[in-house]
Scaffold this motif. Structure first.
Motif, PDB file in Angstrom:
ATOM      1  N   GLU A   1       0.864  -1.186   0.074  1.00  0.00           N
ATOM      2  CA  GLU A   1       0.040   0.139  -0.126  1.00  0.00           C
ATOM      3  C   GLU A   1       0.662   1.252  -0.071  1.00  0.00           C
ATOM      4  N   PRO A   2       1.957   1.363   1.041  1.00  0.00           N
ATOM      5  CA  PRO A   2       2.539   2.613   1.200  1.00  0.00           C
ATOM      6  C   PRO A   2       3.381   2.772  -0.402  1.00  0.00           C
ATOM      7  N   ILE A   3       3.992   1.534  -0.702  1.00  0.00           N
ATOM      8  CA  ILE A   3       4.883   1.790  -1.773  1.00  0.00           C
ATOM      9  C   ILE A   3       4.147   2.188  -3.117  1.00  0.00           C
ATOM     10  N   GLN A   4       2.808   1.555  -3.534  1.00  0.00           N
ATOM     11  CA  GLN A   4       2.155   2.089  -4.481  1.00  0.00           C
ATOM     12  C   GLN A   4       1.631   3.503  -4.364  1.00  0.00           C
ATOM     13  N   THR A   5       1.344   4.074  -3.265  1.00  0.00           N
ATOM     14  CA  THR A   5       0.940   5.294  -3.106  1.00  0.00           C
ATOM     15  C   THR A   5       2.124   6.230  -3.259  1.00  0.00           C
ATOM     16  N   MET A   6       3.345   5.760  -2.902  1.00  0.00           N
ATOM     17  CA  MET A   6       4.476   6.576  -2.970  1.00  0.00           C
ATOM     18  C   MET A   6       4.604   6.823  -4.572  1.00  0.00           C
ATOM     19  N   LEU A   7       4.315   5.675  -5.458  1.00  0.00           N
ATOM     20  CA  LEU A   7       4.641   5.638  -6.995  1.00  0.00           C
ATOM     21  C   LEU A   7       3.355   6.628  -7.409  1.00  0.00           C
ATOM     22  N   ARG A   8       2.341   6.659  -7.044  1.00  0.00           N
ATOM     23  CA  ARG A   8       1.219   7.469  -7.552  1.00  0.00           C
ATOM     24  C   ARG A   8       1.755   8.984  -7.337  1.00  0.00           C
TER      25      ARG A   8
ATOM     26  N   GLN B   1       1.659  -2.740 -10.385  1.00  0.00           N
ATOM     27  CA  GLN B   1       2.738  -3.227 -10.241  1.00  0.00           C
ATOM     28  C   GLN B   1       2.794  -4.109  -8.855  1.00  0.00           C
ATOM     29  N   LEU B   2       2.293  -3.453  -7.840  1.00  0.00           N
ATOM     30  CA  LEU B   2       2.276  -3.821  -6.631  1.00  0.00           C
ATOM     31  C   LEU B   2       1.393  -5.068  -6.698  1.00  0.00           C
ATOM     32  N   LYS B   3       0.191  -5.291  -7.229  1.00  0.00           N
ATOM     33  CA  LYS B   3      -0.676  -6.236  -7.241  1.00  0.00           C
ATOM     34  C   LYS B   3       0.029  -7.443  -7.764  1.00  0.00           C
ATOM     35  N   ALA B   4       0.819  -7.293  -8.809  1.00  0.00           N
ATOM     36  CA  ALA B   4       1.532  -8.438  -9.453  1.00  0.00           C
ATOM     37  C   ALA B   4       2.579  -9.007  -8.652  1.00  0.00           C
ATOM     38  N   LEU B   5       3.155  -8.105  -7.673  1.00  0.00           N
ATOM     39  CA  LEU B   5       4.334  -8.395  -6.859  1.00  0.00           C
ATOM     40  C   LEU B   5       3.825  -9.213  -5.647  1.00  0.00           C
TER      41      LEU B   5
ATOM     42  N   GLU C   1      14.115  -5.176  -2.232  1.00  0.00           N
ATOM     43  CA  GLU C   1      14.707  -5.097  -3.337  1.00  0.00           C
ATOM     44  C   GLU C   1      13.698  -4.202  -4.451  1.00  0.00           C
ATOM     45  N   PHE C   2      12.462  -4.595  -4.201  1.00  0.00           N
ATOM     46  CA  PHE C   2      11.476  -3.736  -5.002  1.00  0.00           C
ATOM     47  C   PHE C   2      11.699  -2.077  -4.699  1.00  0.00           C
ATOM     48  N   ALA C   3      11.717  -1.998  -3.597  1.00  0.00           N
ATOM     49  CA  ALA C   3      11.794  -0.370  -3.009  1.00  0.00           C
ATOM     50  C   ALA C   3      13.124   0.151  -3.454  1.00  0.00           C
ATOM     51  N   GLN C   4      14.470  -0.707  -3.428  1.00  0.00           N
ATOM     52  CA  GLN C   4      15.596  -0.115  -3.634  1.00  0.00           C
ATOM     53  C   GLN C   4      15.512   0.153  -5.099  1.00  0.00           C
ATOM     54  N   GLY C   5      14.916  -0.603  -5.916  1.00  0.00           N
ATOM     55  CA  GLY C   5      14.970  -0.354  -7.376  1.00  0.00           C
ATOM     56  C   GLY C   5      14.060   0.724  -7.915  1.00  0.00           C
ATOM     57  N   LEU C   6      13.331   1.423  -7.038  1.00  0.00           N
ATOM     58  CA  LEU C   6      12.742   2.486  -7.471  1.00  0.00           C
ATOM     59  C   LEU C   6      13.420   3.896  -7.743  1.00  0.00           C
TER      60      LEU C   6
ATOM     61  N   LEU D   1      11.951   7.456  -7.710  1.00  0.00           N
ATOM     62  CA  LEU D   1      11.859   8.257  -6.588  1.00  0.00           C
ATOM     63  C   LEU D   1      13.057   9.199  -6.045  1.00  0.00           C
ATOM     64  N   SER D   2      12.874  10.334  -5.549  1.00  0.00           N
ATOM     65  CA  SER D   2      14.011  10.801  -4.921  1.00  0.00           C
ATOM     66  C   SER D   2      14.552  10.047  -3.748  1.00  0.00           C
ATOM     67  N   GLU D   3      15.946  10.268  -3.326  1.00  0.00           N
ATOM     68  CA  GLU D   3      16.552   9.475  -2.485  1.00  0.00           C
ATOM     69  C   GLU D   3      15.836   9.322  -1.065  1.00  0.00           C
ATOM     70  N   GLU D   4      15.383  10.458  -0.706  1.00  0.00           N
ATOM     71  CA  GLU D   4      14.847  10.656   0.494  1.00  0.00           C
ATOM     72  C   GLU D   4      13.467   9.683   0.520  1.00  0.00           C
ATOM     73  N   ASP D   5      12.544   9.786  -0.574  1.00  0.00           N
ATOM     74  CA  ASP D   5      11.386   9.006  -0.672  1.00  0.00           C
ATOM     75  C   ASP D   5      11.801   7.438  -0.527  1.00  0.00           C
ATOM     76  N   ARG D   6      12.811   7.076  -1.516  1.00  0.00           N
ATOM     77  CA  ARG D   6      13.280   5.765  -1.478  1.00  0.00           C
ATOM     78  C   ARG D   6      13.463   5.482  -0.188  1.00  0.00           C
ATOM     79  N   GLN D   7      14.431   6.133   0.730  1.00  0.00           N
ATOM     80  CA  GLN D   7      14.868   5.570   1.944  1.00  0.00           C
ATOM     81  C   GLN D   7      13.679   5.512   2.822  1.00  0.00           C
TER      82      GLN D   7
END
Length: 330
Positions: A259-266, A276-280, A293-298, A301-307
């Motif tokens: 949920e938070p990962i797909q919201t951040m991508l939005r 993407q997150l549904k498939a994962l 691994e998925f989050a680090q590969g985004l 995103l800005s470095e702050e948001d990825r962290q």
């Protein structure tokens, strides 16, 4: 007389017990405000919450139910055999009986005067009170069922009582009987409340006597509700949070961070973020490593948001649950 009995039964007995119970639940909410717990919607793992936040929901619902009952005006009539002041107006025609009797009912009896009645007060306020008690009971039963389920999931442990029989045949068991007893008593109260509320507003023409027999069961509606409150209070006193089990379940459900990962991508305008997150994650138990691994590969995103995503855990993804839960309601 029934108005006085209902008023005193509420004021001196039921409302204090109900309010004290709601305060107890609010105290549990404050105590465990920061303790993370995996939530379950439709019985499935969902966005984490805290133990205290879930207690706070019940404390607020109970408090609101109590306030609704407290706001109901308890009424009385004092206006003759068919509500027209006929008999008393014959010997004393110059007295304003509406004002005099209103003054008697409100300033001497402490009730609210009902100026428009037949031979009986119409019992509508009684039905509102019964409906309010029934609603309170339903909230109480909702809590009973949740506690029963949480105990079965081992989110709460029950403290054994020395000498108590946990099961008739299985010595190892500590059954959640207080919550089950509460359900039974609340259900009895509800059934009486419904029967009374269905019958009391109906009277043939200017009156029949069926309301008299019906009203004699009012005490049972109050009494069974009080017993339900007592049973749930006793059940809660035997429960302690199983923090190890809460932590274990959270650590096994990293997929809730979809949920938070797909919201951040939005936030970055990624149109297929949900897919993407549904498939994962959908229908899968995803490991911590897979999520990281998925989050680090985004790279979008800005470095702050990825962290922010990389540092997030199911136990830390609780939003403002703790802040919400720790504010006292009483």
């Amino acid at each position: 007389s029934y108005g006085c009995m209902i008023r005193d039964g509420l004021k001196n007995v039921w409302l204090p017990a109900a309010t004290e119970f709601a305060k107890t639940i609010d105290g549990l909410a404050i105590k465990d405000a920061h303790l993370p717990m995996l939530a379950h919607t439709h019985g499935q793992p969902a966005t984490p919450t805290t133990v205290g936040k879930e207690f706070k929901v019940y404390a607020y619902r109970l408090k609101s139910s109590i306030e609704n009952i407290e706001s109901i005006k308890i009424k009385a009539k004092f206006n003759g055999a068919t509500g027209n002041y006929s008999a008393i107006g014959v010997p004393f025609p110059n007295i304003n009986w509406e004002e005099a009797n209103k003054d008697f009912v409100e300033n001497y009896l402490g009730l609210t005067f009902n100026p428009f009645t037949t031979q009986i007060e119409s019992h509508d306020y009684t039905c509102h009170i019964l409906d309010g008690i029934r609603h309170f009971n339903n909230i109480l039963m909702d809590l009973d069922v949740d506690m029963w389920l949480y105990i079965s999931m081992e989110y709460f442990k029950q403290i054994p009582v020395k000498g108590e029989v946990g099961s008739s045949t299985m010595p190892h068991k500590v059954n959640p009987i207080r919550f089950e007893n509460s359900e039974a008593n609340a259900d009895f109260s509800n059934n009486i409340c419904v029967a009374l509320s269905n019958k009391l507003p109906k009277s043939r023409m200017q009156r029949d006597l069926s309301d008299s027999s019906t009203q004699r069961n009012l005490g049972l509606a109050f009494g069974y509700s009080l017993q339900a409150i007592s049973e749930t209070t006793g059940g809660l006193a035997k429960c302690v949070v199983n923090e190890a089990k809460l932590a274990e379940d959270l650590n096994e459900k990293w997929e809730v961070l979809a949920e938070p990962i797909q919201t951040m991508l939005r936030k970055y305008g990624i149109a297929d973020a949900y897919d993407q997150l549904k498939a994962l994650t959908r229908g899968k138990n995803i490991s911590k490593e897979a999520i990281l691994e998925f989050a680090q590969g985004l790279d979008v995103l800005s470095e702050e948001d990825r962290q922010t995503l990389v540092n997030m855990t199911p136990a830390s993804y609780i939003g403002r649950a703790a802040d919400i839960a720790e504010k006292p309601l009483f």
